[in-house]
Design an enzyme around this catalytic site. Sequence first.
Site, PDB file in Angstrom:
ATOM      1  N   ARG A  12      31.698  46.512 -18.496  1.00  0.00           N
ATOM      2  CA  ARG A  12      31.533  47.514 -19.563  1.00  0.00           C
ATOM      3  C   ARG A  12      31.427  48.930 -18.966  1.00  0.00           C
ATOM      4  O   ARG A  12      32.371  49.690 -18.978  1.00  0.00           O
ATOM      5  CB  ARG A  12      30.305  47.158 -20.426  1.00  0.00           C
ATOM      6  CG  ARG A  12      30.322  47.826 -21.787  1.00  0.00           C
ATOM      7  CD  ARG A  12      29.846  49.264 -21.771  1.00  0.00           C
ATOM      8  NE  ARG A  12      28.480  49.402 -21.282  1.00  0.00           N
ATOM      9  CZ  ARG A  12      27.926  50.567 -20.962  1.00  0.00           C
ATOM     10  NH1 ARG A  12      28.622  51.690 -21.077  1.00  0.00           N
ATOM     11  NH2 ARG A  12      26.700  50.628 -20.501  1.00  0.00           N
ATOM     12  N   ASP A  13      30.288  49.282 -18.389  1.00  0.00           N
ATOM     13  CA  ASP A  13      30.101  50.655 -17.889  1.00  0.00           C
ATOM     14  C   ASP A  13      31.113  50.964 -16.793  1.00  0.00           C
ATOM     15  O   ASP A  13      31.571  52.098 -16.652  1.00  0.00           O
ATOM     16  CB  ASP A  13      28.672  50.820 -17.360  1.00  0.00           C
ATOM     17  CG  ASP A  13      28.240  52.275 -17.264  1.00  0.00           C
ATOM     18  OD1 ASP A  13      28.911  53.139 -17.841  1.00  0.00           O
ATOM     19  OD2 ASP A  13      27.224  52.530 -16.596  1.00  0.00           O
ATOM     20  N   HIS A 209      18.639  52.334 -14.253  1.00  0.00           N
ATOM     21  CA  HIS A 209      20.110  52.412 -14.183  1.00  0.00           C
ATOM     22  C   HIS A 209      20.471  53.658 -13.371  1.00  0.00           C
ATOM     23  O   HIS A 209      20.291  54.772 -13.822  1.00  0.00           O
ATOM     24  CB  HIS A 209      20.623  52.517 -15.627  1.00  0.00           C
ATOM     25  CG  HIS A 209      22.100  52.684 -15.779  1.00  0.00           C
ATOM     26  ND1 HIS A 209      22.888  51.728 -16.385  1.00  0.00           N
ATOM     27  CD2 HIS A 209      22.943  53.691 -15.451  1.00  0.00           C
ATOM     28  CE1 HIS A 209      24.144  52.149 -16.423  1.00  0.00           C
ATOM     29  NE2 HIS A 209      24.211  53.335 -15.851  1.00  0.00           N
ATOM     30  N   HIS A 211      23.171  55.845 -10.728  1.00  0.00           N
ATOM     31  CA  HIS A 211      24.525  56.097 -10.209  1.00  0.00           C
ATOM     32  C   HIS A 211      24.358  56.599  -8.775  1.00  0.00           C
ATOM     33  O   HIS A 211      23.354  57.225  -8.449  1.00  0.00           O
ATOM     34  CB  HIS A 211      25.239  57.144 -11.057  1.00  0.00           C
ATOM     35  CG  HIS A 211      25.761  56.597 -12.343  1.00  0.00           C
ATOM     36  ND1 HIS A 211      27.008  56.875 -12.816  1.00  0.00           N
ATOM     37  CD2 HIS A 211      25.200  55.762 -13.246  1.00  0.00           C
ATOM     38  CE1 HIS A 211      27.199  56.249 -13.970  1.00  0.00           C
ATOM     39  NE2 HIS A 211      26.108  55.571 -14.256  1.00  0.00           N
ATOM     40  N   CYS A 242      35.998  57.720 -11.292  1.00  0.00           N
ATOM     41  CA  CYS A 242      37.408  58.024 -11.545  1.00  0.00           C
ATOM     42  C   CYS A 242      37.830  59.121 -10.581  1.00  0.00           C
ATOM     43  O   CYS A 242      37.316  60.242 -10.645  1.00  0.00           O
ATOM     44  CB  CYS A 242      37.614  58.484 -12.975  1.00  0.00           C
ATOM     45  SG  CYS A 242      39.302  59.003 -13.270  1.00  0.00           S
ATOM     46  N   ASN A 251      28.714  53.761 -10.709  1.00  0.00           N
ATOM     47  CA  ASN A 251      27.354  53.224 -10.797  1.00  0.00           C
ATOM     48  C   ASN A 251      26.948  52.684  -9.431  1.00  0.00           C
ATOM     49  O   ASN A 251      27.780  52.449  -8.557  1.00  0.00           O
ATOM     50  CB  ASN A 251      27.340  52.069 -11.803  1.00  0.00           C
ATOM     51  CG  ASN A 251      27.555  52.536 -13.224  1.00  0.00           C
ATOM     52  OD1 ASN A 251      26.608  52.791 -13.950  1.00  0.00           O
ATOM     53  ND2 ASN A 251      28.818  52.675 -13.626  1.00  0.00           N
TER      54      ASN A 251
HETATM   55 MG    MG Z   1      26.359  54.071 -15.802  1.00  0.00          MG
END
Ligand code: MG
Length: 305
Positions: A12-13, A209, A211, A242, A251
């Site tokens: 997903r992420d 969470h 990154h 990206c 992440n």
């Molecule tokens: Mg994320």
Amino acid sequence: MAAVSIVELGPRDGLQNEAIAVDLAGRTAFVRALAGAGLRRIEAGAFVRPDRVPQMAGSDQLCAGLVGDTSLQAAGVRLSALVPNLKGLERAAAAGLREVAVFPAASETFSRQNLNQSVGEALVAAREVCTEATRQGIAVRGYVSTAFGCPYEGDVPIAAVARVCEALLAAGVHELAVSDTIGVAHPGQVRDVLATLMPVVTPGRLALHFHDTRGMALANVLVALEAGVTTFDACAGGLGGCPFAPGATGNLATEDLVYMLHGLGLAREIDLDALVGASAGIEAAVGHPLPSRCYRAARAVRRRA
Ligand code: MG
């Protein structure tokens, strides 16, 4: 130390932020391979508008197929998906999911840019989802985006983060995923945020969470582990970066997290080689090298062998 659980967000992420939209067969194979590596919580898709997020198109079919997969059921894999509103929840429930996630932000400008809603409006929508999900026996995870910094506003007051956390808990989320959406968090800040949140959130209901934008993600995890947090989000291979979008980075990579946890005697149920195999499959599909350092090191060793 208590058992650590990893919430795998690669499908997903990770994939949502890739330039190339991976087809349903590729996404399904990816989830199965991640489950095969021992991951037991996997966010598989997002019930958002496919015209806005084409990478997540077909999440209905994807999730329904995965929910019906007897090998995933037998392994006890918990599948979830992102839902922005009641319509998304309806689609997730129709696919058979028993867990969903809402995602308000802690900063106003990000909320308006990302959700086209104020923080207050996003919390109302999250509460609606929680109420209906609870009625149907569906668990809800609540992400708190921009909890460590906002791309538009810079610093985000910890009090604002705590307010969103408390509103989500009152709405009925079973877990908060306090999120460093843009990868600015560092260990000192993690300590400060946890010192504020730990008294109001049971550690078992708190996930972090991170990154790895600035190389701080593992240091942040270590500090949080020492403070008693046991649930961490990660994306296989460090998916989500990206190379064509300045500032967009991946992440925390599941391989990097698992390598560190193994060294601490934790997360032994995860098979790192199998995880590297899952990432290799998706690396071919997204069309660029994955950034995870442990993944790249493992691949290099394999090539030499
Ligand atoms: Mg994320």
